[in-house]
Design a protein around this motif. Sequence first.
Motif, PDB file in Angstrom:
ATOM      1  N   ASP A 198      -7.063  -2.622   4.756  1.00 14.08           N
ATOM      2  CA  ASP A 198      -7.664  -2.597   6.098  1.00 14.08           C
ATOM      3  C   ASP A 198      -6.653  -2.222   7.185  1.00 14.08           C
ATOM      4  O   ASP A 198      -6.880  -2.510   8.354  1.00 14.08           O
ATOM      5  CB  ASP A 198      -8.346  -3.920   6.449  1.00 14.08           C
ATOM      6  CG  ASP A 198      -9.509  -4.221   5.527  1.00 14.08           C
ATOM      7  OD1 ASP A 198     -10.163  -3.267   5.071  1.00 14.08           O
ATOM      8  OD2 ASP A 198      -9.778  -5.407   5.267  1.00 14.08           O
ATOM      9  N   LYS A 199      -5.562  -1.577   6.815  1.00 12.89           N
ATOM     10  CA  LYS A 199      -4.588  -1.094   7.787  1.00 12.89           C
ATOM     11  C   LYS A 199      -4.518   0.423   7.709  1.00 12.89           C
ATOM     12  O   LYS A 199      -4.840   1.015   6.692  1.00 12.89           O
ATOM     13  CB  LYS A 199      -3.209  -1.701   7.525  1.00 12.89           C
ATOM     14  CG  LYS A 199      -3.208  -3.195   7.773  1.00 12.89           C
ATOM     15  CD  LYS A 199      -1.850  -3.782   7.679  1.00 12.89           C
ATOM     16  CE  LYS A 199      -1.945  -5.275   7.986  1.00 12.89           C
ATOM     17  NZ  LYS A 199      -0.759  -5.983   7.630  1.00 12.89           N
ATOM     18  N   ALA A 222      -3.146   2.050  -8.559  1.00 19.03           N
ATOM     19  CA  ALA A 222      -2.833   2.457  -7.189  1.00 19.03           C
ATOM     20  C   ALA A 222      -3.673   3.655  -6.755  1.00 19.03           C
ATOM     21  O   ALA A 222      -3.263   4.423  -5.898  1.00 19.03           O
ATOM     22  CB  ALA A 222      -1.346   2.721  -6.995  1.00 19.03           C
ATOM     23  N   ASN A 223      -4.861   3.821  -7.362  1.00 17.51           N
ATOM     24  CA  ASN A 223      -5.832   4.770  -6.823  1.00 17.51           C
ATOM     25  C   ASN A 223      -6.307   4.178  -5.505  1.00 17.51           C
ATOM     26  O   ASN A 223      -6.611   2.984  -5.432  1.00 17.51           O
ATOM     27  CB  ASN A 223      -7.008   4.964  -7.784  1.00 17.51           C
ATOM     28  CG  ASN A 223      -6.584   5.578  -9.092  1.00 17.51           C
ATOM     29  OD1 ASN A 223      -5.746   6.465  -9.129  1.00 17.51           O
ATOM     30  ND2 ASN A 223      -7.159   5.104 -10.179  1.00 17.51           N
ATOM     31  N   LEU A 224      -6.367   4.990  -4.453  1.00 18.28           N
ATOM     32  CA  LEU A 224      -6.634   4.480  -3.110  1.00 18.28           C
ATOM     33  C   LEU A 224      -7.918   5.073  -2.560  1.00 18.28           C
ATOM     34  O   LEU A 224      -8.204   6.255  -2.760  1.00 18.28           O
ATOM     35  CB  LEU A 224      -5.485   4.868  -2.164  1.00 18.28           C
ATOM     36  CG  LEU A 224      -4.073   4.532  -2.629  1.00 18.28           C
ATOM     37  CD1 LEU A 224      -3.054   5.114  -1.661  1.00 18.28           C
ATOM     38  CD2 LEU A 224      -3.891   3.043  -2.767  1.00 18.28           C
ATOM     39  N   VAL A 225      -8.692   4.260  -1.849  1.00 22.69           N
ATOM     40  CA  VAL A 225      -9.847   4.735  -1.107  1.00 22.69           C
ATOM     41  C   VAL A 225      -9.510   4.591   0.368  1.00 22.69           C
ATOM     42  O   VAL A 225      -9.254   3.486   0.855  1.00 22.69           O
ATOM     43  CB  VAL A 225     -11.128   3.942  -1.444  1.00 22.69           C
ATOM     44  CG1 VAL A 225     -12.287   4.419  -0.585  1.00 22.69           C
ATOM     45  CG2 VAL A 225     -11.466   4.074  -2.921  1.00 22.69           C
ATOM     46  N   LEU A 226      -9.487   5.736   1.078  1.00 25.43           N
ATOM     47  CA  LEU A 226      -9.184   5.755   2.504  1.00 25.43           C
ATOM     48  C   LEU A 226     -10.440   6.088   3.287  1.00 25.43           C
ATOM     49  O   LEU A 226     -11.215   6.952   2.879  1.00 25.43           O
ATOM     50  CB  LEU A 226      -8.117   6.803   2.813  1.00 25.43           C
ATOM     51  CG  LEU A 226      -6.761   6.624   2.147  1.00 25.43           C
ATOM     52  CD1 LEU A 226      -5.874   7.824   2.424  1.00 25.43           C
ATOM     53  CD2 LEU A 226      -6.101   5.358   2.608  1.00 25.43           C
ATOM     54  N   GLN A 227     -10.618   5.413   4.402  1.00 24.52           N
ATOM     55  CA  GLN A 227     -11.736   5.668   5.302  1.00 24.52           C
ATOM     56  C   GLN A 227     -11.191   6.330   6.563  1.00 24.52           C
ATOM     57  O   GLN A 227     -10.044   6.097   6.948  1.00 24.52           O
ATOM     58  CB  GLN A 227     -12.431   4.361   5.661  1.00 24.52           C
ATOM     59  CG  GLN A 227     -13.634   4.520   6.546  1.00 24.52           C
ATOM     60  CD  GLN A 227     -14.241   3.180   6.923  1.00 24.52           C
ATOM     61  OE1 GLN A 227     -13.587   2.148   6.848  1.00 24.52           O
ATOM     62  NE2 GLN A 227     -15.484   3.195   7.313  1.00 24.52           N
ATOM     63  N   ILE A 237      -7.555   4.634   6.836  1.00 22.19           N
ATOM     64  CA  ILE A 237      -7.577   3.182   6.697  1.00 22.19           C
ATOM     65  C   ILE A 237      -7.809   2.843   5.231  1.00 22.19           C
ATOM     66  O   ILE A 237      -8.793   3.283   4.635  1.00 22.19           O
ATOM     67  CB  ILE A 237      -8.688   2.571   7.575  1.00 22.19           C
ATOM     68  CG1 ILE A 237      -8.440   2.924   9.038  1.00 22.19           C
ATOM     69  CG2 ILE A 237      -8.750   1.059   7.387  1.00 22.19           C
ATOM     70  CD1 ILE A 237      -9.615   2.654   9.946  1.00 22.19           C
ATOM     71  N   LEU A 238      -6.899   2.066   4.656  1.00 21.52           N
ATOM     72  CA  LEU A 238      -6.999   1.684   3.249  1.00 21.52           C
ATOM     73  C   LEU A 238      -8.118   0.658   3.090  1.00 21.52           C
ATOM     74  O   LEU A 238      -8.055  -0.429   3.649  1.00 21.52           O
ATOM     75  CB  LEU A 238      -5.673   1.104   2.747  1.00 21.52           C
ATOM     76  CG  LEU A 238      -5.660   0.649   1.296  1.00 21.52           C
ATOM     77  CD1 LEU A 238      -5.876   1.836   0.359  1.00 21.52           C
ATOM     78  CD2 LEU A 238      -4.355  -0.054   0.975  1.00 21.52           C
ATOM     79  N   ARG A 239      -9.131   1.020   2.345  1.00 15.61           N
ATOM     80  CA  ARG A 239     -10.269   0.118   2.131  1.00 15.61           C
ATOM     81  C   ARG A 239     -10.282  -0.511   0.750  1.00 15.61           C
ATOM     82  O   ARG A 239     -10.736  -1.638   0.589  1.00 15.61           O
ATOM     83  CB  ARG A 239     -11.584   0.859   2.364  1.00 15.61           C
ATOM     84  CG  ARG A 239     -11.817   1.223   3.801  1.00 15.61           C
ATOM     85  CD  ARG A 239     -11.907  -0.008   4.659  1.00 15.61           C
ATOM     86  NE  ARG A 239     -12.176   0.340   6.039  1.00 15.61           N
ATOM     87  CZ  ARG A 239     -11.951  -0.444   7.046  1.00 15.61           C
ATOM     88  NH1 ARG A 239     -11.433  -1.632   6.858  1.00 15.61           N
ATOM     89  NH2 ARG A 239     -12.216  -0.052   8.258  1.00 15.61           N
ATOM     90  N   ASP A 289     -10.539  16.418   9.798  1.00 17.05           N
ATOM     91  CA  ASP A 289     -11.276  15.239   9.334  1.00 17.05           C
ATOM     92  C   ASP A 289     -11.684  15.420   7.881  1.00 17.05           C
ATOM     93  O   ASP A 289     -12.224  16.450   7.501  1.00 17.05           O
ATOM     94  CB  ASP A 289     -12.514  15.005  10.200  1.00 17.05           C
ATOM     95  CG  ASP A 289     -12.174  14.483  11.583  1.00 17.05           C
ATOM     96  OD1 ASP A 289     -11.204  13.713  11.690  1.00 17.05           O
ATOM     97  OD2 ASP A 289     -12.875  14.844  12.542  1.00 17.05           O
ATOM     98  N   LYS A 290     -11.449  14.381   7.077  1.00 16.60           N
ATOM     99  CA  LYS A 290     -11.813  14.402   5.659  1.00 16.60           C
ATOM    100  C   LYS A 290     -12.797  13.290   5.306  1.00 16.60           C
ATOM    101  O   LYS A 290     -13.309  13.268   4.202  1.00 16.60           O
ATOM    102  CB  LYS A 290     -10.564  14.259   4.779  1.00 16.60           C
ATOM    103  CG  LYS A 290      -9.576  15.391   4.914  1.00 16.60           C
ATOM    104  CD  LYS A 290     -10.110  16.648   4.291  1.00 16.60           C
ATOM    105  CE  LYS A 290      -9.062  17.737   4.309  1.00 16.60           C
ATOM    106  NZ  LYS A 290      -9.497  18.937   3.619  1.00 16.60           N
ATOM    107  N   GLY A 291     -13.012  12.327   6.215  1.00 16.43           N
ATOM    108  CA  GLY A 291     -13.964  11.246   5.940  1.00 16.43           C
ATOM    109  C   GLY A 291     -13.412  10.245   4.942  1.00 16.43           C
ATOM    110  O   GLY A 291     -12.245   9.864   4.990  1.00 16.43           O
ATOM    111  N   ILE A 292     -14.258   9.838   3.979  1.00 17.89           N
ATOM    112  CA  ILE A 292     -13.821   8.912   2.932  1.00 17.89           C
ATOM    113  C   ILE A 292     -13.136   9.735   1.855  1.00 17.89           C
ATOM    114  O   ILE A 292     -13.655  10.757   1.415  1.00 17.89           O
ATOM    115  CB  ILE A 292     -15.013   8.120   2.356  1.00 17.89           C
ATOM    116  CG1 ILE A 292     -15.584   7.221   3.453  1.00 17.89           C
ATOM    117  CG2 ILE A 292     -14.581   7.303   1.142  1.00 17.89           C
ATOM    118  CD1 ILE A 292     -16.778   6.413   3.035  1.00 17.89           C
ATOM    119  N   PHE A 293     -11.976   9.276   1.434  1.00 16.09           N
ATOM    120  CA  PHE A 293     -11.128  10.077   0.560  1.00 16.09           C
ATOM    121  C   PHE A 293     -10.599   9.207  -0.561  1.00 16.09           C
ATOM    122  O   PHE A 293     -10.103   8.105  -0.323  1.00 16.09           O
ATOM    123  CB  PHE A 293      -9.954  10.625   1.391  1.00 16.09           C
ATOM    124  CG  PHE A 293      -9.399  11.923   0.917  1.00 16.09           C
ATOM    125  CD1 PHE A 293      -9.991  13.117   1.261  1.00 16.09           C
ATOM    126  CD2 PHE A 293      -8.258  11.952   0.140  1.00 16.09           C
ATOM    127  CE1 PHE A 293      -9.465  14.329   0.850  1.00 16.09           C
ATOM    128  CE2 PHE A 293      -7.721  13.153  -0.290  1.00 16.09           C
ATOM    129  CZ  PHE A 293      -8.327  14.344   0.067  1.00 16.09           C
TER     130      PHE A 293
END
Length: 181
Positions: free
Chosen positions: A53-54, A77-82, A69-71, A107-111
């Motif tokens: 959430d940062k 360590a696969n990451l979902v970014l918002q 933002i790391l969700r 802008d890439k959105g959710i990644f």
Amino acid sequence: MMENLSISDPPLHGGPGGVPSGVLGRPPPQAQQPQQLPAQMFTTAAQLLDLTDKKLMLALRDGRKLTGILRSWDQFANLVLQSTKERIFVPPGYGPDPSRGLYADIDKGIFLVRGENVLLLGEIDLDKDDDPPPGYDLGEVELVQSLAKARKQEEKLKEKSKVRKLATIGFEGENQGEVLL
């Protein structure tokens, strides 16, 4: 009878007369508080817990820079970014003003980022987030993309030339066949 033991609990062996040692002065396992491990003990993807959430900046193996933002994350360590943005840079000397560089955000959105592709990640200071990078000005996305593409082609040609020159004097790179083609 089953007991819930923690890592720090030694196995209960029968004391004198078959009485469990917990009865002879040691508090029963339920009364003990579980030990907390310090954060520096986590050397795996669990370190990402504090970053959830940062807003983060990621540098990827292919050279891309992402902010978002790391969700969520997993053990690999696969990451979902918002609210992800890809930032493209054109260094000084390649743009309209040779003394300043250009950058643009796409802008890439959710990644979803595969963990093995992350070279570097760090938390973004939100107080400085709106400031442009030192030495760079915000440019139009299309202009920055075209300048970055042209620069990449130029670098590729320089690398091919360098590999050819090295090959003439006996140096052979592991990827020479790929580069020369």
